[in-house]
Scaffold this active site. Structure first.
Site, PDB file in Angstrom:
ATOM      1  N   ASP A 110      11.661   5.783   2.810  1.00 46.33           N
ATOM      2  CA  ASP A 110      10.630   4.931   3.709  1.00 46.33           C
ATOM      3  C   ASP A 110       9.256   5.390   3.039  1.00 46.33           C
ATOM      4  O   ASP A 110       9.141   5.773   1.964  1.00 46.33           O
ATOM      5  CB  ASP A 110      10.856   5.045   5.313  1.00 46.33           C
ATOM      6  N   LYS A 123      16.465   6.736  12.461  1.00 49.16           N
ATOM      7  CA  LYS A 123      15.308   6.758  11.617  1.00 49.16           C
ATOM      8  C   LYS A 123      14.920   8.312  11.807  1.00 49.16           C
ATOM      9  O   LYS A 123      15.003   8.862  12.865  1.00 49.16           O
ATOM     10  CB  LYS A 123      14.218   5.832  12.214  1.00 49.16           C
TER      11      LYS A 123
HETATM   12  P1  NDP Z   1       5.522   3.366   0.119  1.00 49.22           P
HETATM   13  O1  NDP Z   1       5.363   4.487   0.628  1.00 49.22           O
HETATM   14  O2  NDP Z   1       6.319   3.096  -1.161  1.00 49.22           O
HETATM   15  O3  NDP Z   1       4.275   2.452   0.192  1.00 49.22           O
HETATM   16  C1  NDP Z   1       3.553   2.304   1.279  1.00 49.22           C
HETATM   17  C2  NDP Z   1       2.369   1.213   0.910  1.00 49.22           C
HETATM   18  O4  NDP Z   1       1.743   0.886   2.120  1.00 49.22           O
HETATM   19  C3  NDP Z   1       1.437   2.127   0.054  1.00 49.22           C
HETATM   20  O5  NDP Z   1       0.650   1.066  -0.772  1.00 49.22           O
HETATM   21  C4  NDP Z   1       0.463   2.580   1.186  1.00 49.22           C
HETATM   22  O6  NDP Z   1      -0.889   2.672   0.631  1.00 49.22           O
HETATM   23  C5  NDP Z   1       0.394   1.295   2.017  1.00 49.22           C
HETATM   24  N1  NDP Z   1       0.307   1.947   3.481  1.00 49.22           N
HETATM   25  C6  NDP Z   1       1.201   2.726   4.140  1.00 49.22           C
HETATM   26  N2  NDP Z   1       0.581   3.204   5.479  1.00 49.22           N
HETATM   27  C7  NDP Z   1      -0.318   2.593   5.405  1.00 49.22           C
HETATM   28  C8  NDP Z   1      -1.505   2.619   6.532  1.00 49.22           C
HETATM   29  N3  NDP Z   1      -1.325   3.257   7.640  1.00 49.22           N
HETATM   30  N4  NDP Z   1      -2.457   1.779   6.324  1.00 49.22           N
HETATM   31  C9  NDP Z   1      -2.632   0.916   5.114  1.00 49.22           C
HETATM   32  N5  NDP Z   1      -1.932   0.930   4.253  1.00 49.22           N
HETATM   33  C10 NDP Z   1      -0.711   1.727   4.075  1.00 49.22           C
HETATM   34  O7  NDP Z   1       6.620   2.800   1.285  1.00 49.22           O
HETATM   35  P2  NDP Z   1       7.622   1.258   1.395  1.00 49.22           P
HETATM   36  O8  NDP Z   1       7.117   0.328   0.337  1.00 49.22           O
HETATM   37  O9  NDP Z   1       8.968   2.036   1.135  1.00 49.22           O
HETATM   38  O10 NDP Z   1       7.442   0.795   2.710  1.00 49.22           O
HETATM   39  C11 NDP Z   1       6.528  -0.147   3.094  1.00 49.22           C
HETATM   40  C12 NDP Z   1       6.911  -0.594   4.362  1.00 49.22           C
HETATM   41  O11 NDP Z   1       8.370  -1.336   4.132  1.00 49.22           O
HETATM   42  C13 NDP Z   1       7.155   0.052   5.499  1.00 49.22           C
HETATM   43  O12 NDP Z   1       6.920  -0.524   6.858  1.00 49.22           O
HETATM   44  C14 NDP Z   1       8.745   0.371   5.660  1.00 49.22           C
HETATM   45  O13 NDP Z   1       8.814   0.702   6.930  1.00 49.22           O
HETATM   46  C15 NDP Z   1       9.055  -0.847   5.105  1.00 49.22           C
HETATM   47  N6  NDP Z   1      10.457  -0.716   4.818  1.00 49.22           N
HETATM   48  C16 NDP Z   1      10.836  -0.075   3.557  1.00 49.22           C
HETATM   49  C17 NDP Z   1      12.092  -0.131   2.762  1.00 49.22           C
HETATM   50  C18 NDP Z   1      12.480   0.666   1.826  1.00 49.22           C
HETATM   51  O14 NDP Z   1      13.549   0.493   1.366  1.00 49.22           O
HETATM   52  N7  NDP Z   1      11.675   1.513   1.190  1.00 49.22           N
HETATM   53  C19 NDP Z   1      13.238  -0.816   3.654  1.00 49.22           C
HETATM   54  C20 NDP Z   1      12.787  -1.630   4.791  1.00 49.22           C
HETATM   55  C21 NDP Z   1      11.461  -1.605   5.053  1.00 49.22           C
HETATM   56  P3  NDP Z   1      -1.235   4.236   0.272  1.00 49.22           P
HETATM   57  O15 NDP Z   1      -0.528   4.738  -0.894  1.00 49.22           O
HETATM   58  O16 NDP Z   1      -2.809   4.267   0.128  1.00 49.22           O
HETATM   59  O17 NDP Z   1      -0.984   4.974   1.633  1.00 49.22           O
HETATM   60  O1  2IT Z   2      13.339   0.264   7.140  1.00 50.22           O
HETATM   61  C1  2IT Z   2      14.418   0.144   6.345  1.00 50.22           C
HETATM   62  O2  2IT Z   2      15.293  -0.399   6.397  1.00 50.22           O
HETATM   63  C2  2IT Z   2      14.467   1.228   5.310  1.00 50.22           C
HETATM   64  N1  2IT Z   2      13.510   2.328   5.188  1.00 50.22           N
HETATM   65  C3  2IT Z   2      15.637   1.626   4.421  1.00 50.22           C
HETATM   66  C4  2IT Z   2      16.756   2.112   4.987  1.00 50.22           C
HETATM   67  C5  2IT Z   2      17.942   2.631   4.409  1.00 50.22           C
HETATM   68  O3  2IT Z   2      18.446   3.569   4.955  1.00 50.22           O
HETATM   69  O4  2IT Z   2      18.183   2.346   3.271  1.00 50.22           O
END
Ligand code: NDP
Ligand code: 2IT
Length: 444
Positions: A163, A123
């Site tokens: 992420d 990561k």
């Molecule tokens: P994005 O940046 O697309 O969206 C994140 C969302 O969560 C936004 O709405 C953001 O609000 C909110 N957020 C982020 N940080 C905070 C915080 N500290 N407090 C409150 N709200 C918060 O990220 P993703 O959707 O990609 O990721 C969301 C979660 O999913 C994370 O935990 C990530 O690790 C996990 N994840 C993502 C994957 C992926 O493929 N993208 C795969 C597996 C897991 P704001 O815009 O106001 O900051």
């Molecule tokens: O937390 C996760 O699994 C991710 N942000 C996606 C990682 C990836 O390599 O697609």
């Protein structure tokens, strides 16, 4: 023995509280595997798995649109590569420091193991805050970040993705700079690419869709389904948006979602097109959703806690530690029967306990959100064979992978005497695959 391993983690990684939390949760569930496999203990598999293979920290200087110079810190923790090249996303958020990158990298090892695909765990990210920055500023930051990171990457070495704060726009700039520096069109070096330059169908949707598929399986295992169920999703980013989309297709009604400024309640069901327009296209705050949807239909609660909204299914899809013990109690009181972690480690240990004691079906992030990285592995497969699959085929593959992960969690939990415990099933299932490969590859 566990106490001494955990003490060692604390001593060697001072102040990295999120990493301590993730390590402890795994330690608490793998006891039965170690009892069955003394060779893991003799070969210090656990001690080795807690120590990243390599940690990279670097300076990222860049200039904003007014010519002011900024210095951020970049990270990449290459945690474990026995199953394949390091694989895991990059997070750009002001809260990023080594403890967060390490917790995410550590979780990623077992998540990737659980998918059954050939990917190791890693990561990275930066404390850069993309909010309010122009496209040009984001581009300059990404170029500077990659100018250092490129030397550590490669399709057989380390393959980042997105992420929090890193979506297709950032992946494009990062890939562009990698290509420019190396003079190689090495598509498989990064995933989450746009479809016009080597990206794969369904990768954008994969984490959210996969989360909904997994929870549908959990509900099915209890003789139920999403049909007509009231659902709350936290966040409104990549994972949340596509979880909302698939839940709706599966018959659920998502009545609330959030961002870091507050939450909206929309009893008619979140209007997906409007949400995507505001979040993906305009990159605005969620308050704009309620304004445009009409305040008679949608209510925006600034600074509010979305877990106050009663629901039957909760999908935390924002960030770590967003569900406290109290939030979990409120959810249980409100009639919640299932929780699927779209985010990584969104439920605090106390919350997990509350859900377990209340008999709530609880799917941990390692299993529930594994569809994202699994589809990244499919993107790597397509890049390696210079092929591209249809949306329908890719989605079917994703659905099969999620159903297999669900089955593996339940079978493993059964085998180790903890029936129905998805946390134990996911941790043991992922750990076992990594531990067996570590044994086979010798002391490295
Ligand atoms: P994005 O940046 O697309 O969206 C994140 C969302 O969560 C936004 O709405 C953001 O609000 C909110 N957020 C982020 N940080 C905070 C915080 N500290 N407090 C409150 N709200 C918060 O990220 P993703 O959707 O990609 O990721 C969301 C979660 O999913 C994370 O935990 C990530 O690790 C996990 N994840 C993502 C994957 C992926 O493929 N993208 C795969 C597996 C897991 P704001 O815009 O106001 O900051
Ligand atoms: O937390 C996760 O699994 C991710 N942000 C996606 C990682 C990836 O390599 O697609």
């Amino acid at each position: 023995m566990f106490a001494s391993v955990y003490d060692d983690v604390l001593r060697r990684n001072p102040g990295e509280t999120e990493f301590h939390q993730a390590a402890r949760e795994v330690l608490e569930t793998i006891g039965p595997v170690l009892a069955k496999h003394p060779e893991y203990v003799e070969n210090k598999i656990i001690e080795r798995v807690f120590e990243p293979e390599r940690q990279i920290i670097f300076r990222v200087p860049w200039e904003d649109d007014r010519g002011e110079v900024h210095i951020n810190r970049g990270f990449r923790v290459e945690f474990n590569s026995v199953l394949g090249p390091y694989k895991g996303g990059l997070r750009f958020h002001p809260s990023v420091y080594l403890g967060i990158v390490k917790f995410l990298g550590f979780e990623q090892i077992f998540k990737n193991g659980l998918t059954g695909l050939p990917i190791g765990g890693g990561k990275g990210g930066s404390d850069f805050d993309p909010k309010g920055r122009s496209d040009r500023e984001v581009m300059r930051f990404c170029q500077s970040f990659m100018t250092e990171l490129y030397r550590h990457l490669g399709e057989y070495t380390d393959v980042p993705a997105g992420d929090i704060g890193v979506g297709q726009r950032e992946i494009g700039y990062l890939f562009g700079q990698y290509k420019r520096i190396t003079n190689r069109y090495e598509s498989g070096v990064i995933t989450g690419k746009g479809l016009s330059y080597g990206g794969a169908q369904v990768r954008t949707e994969a984490t959210g869709y996969g989360c909904a598929f997994f929870v549908e399986e959990m509900l099915k295992a209890r003789g139920s389904s999403f049909d007509g169920r009231r659902v709350v999703v936290s966040g409104s980013g990549n994972v949340a948006i596509y979880a909302i989309a698939k839940v709706r297709e599966l018959g659920g009604v998502v009545v609330a979602c959030s961002d870091s400024s507050g939450y909206v309640v929309d009893e008619k069901g979140i209007d997906l097109d409007l949400l995507k327009q505001i979040k993906e296209v305009e990159r605005r705050r969620l308050s704009a959703y309620a304004e445009r949807r009409g305040t008679d239909v949608a209510t925006y609660v600034p600074g509010g806690n979305v877990w106050e909204v009663p629901c039957e299914v909760a999908l935390p899809s924002a960030t770590q530690n967003e569900i406290t013990g109290r939030d979990a109690e409120a959810l249980v009181r409100g009639g919640c029967i299932a929780v699927g972690e779209g985010a990584n480690m969104p439920t605090m240990p106390e919350g997990v306990r509350v859900f377990r004691e209340a008999g709530v079906a609880f799917g941990p992030g390692k299993a529930v959100n594994a569809g994202g990285v699994a589809t990244s592995a499919l993107e790597m497969q397509q890049n390696a064979s210079r092929d591209s699959w249809t949306f329908e085929f890719s989605e079917r593959r994703l659905q099969e992978i999620m159903s297999d992960i669900h089955a593996r969690c339940l079978e493993t939990a059964d085998e180790y005497g903890m029936p129905g415990d998805y946390v134990a099933g996911a941790n043991i299932g992922g750990f076992k695959r990594v531990a067996d490969a570590m044994m086979a590859l010798g002391l490295i």
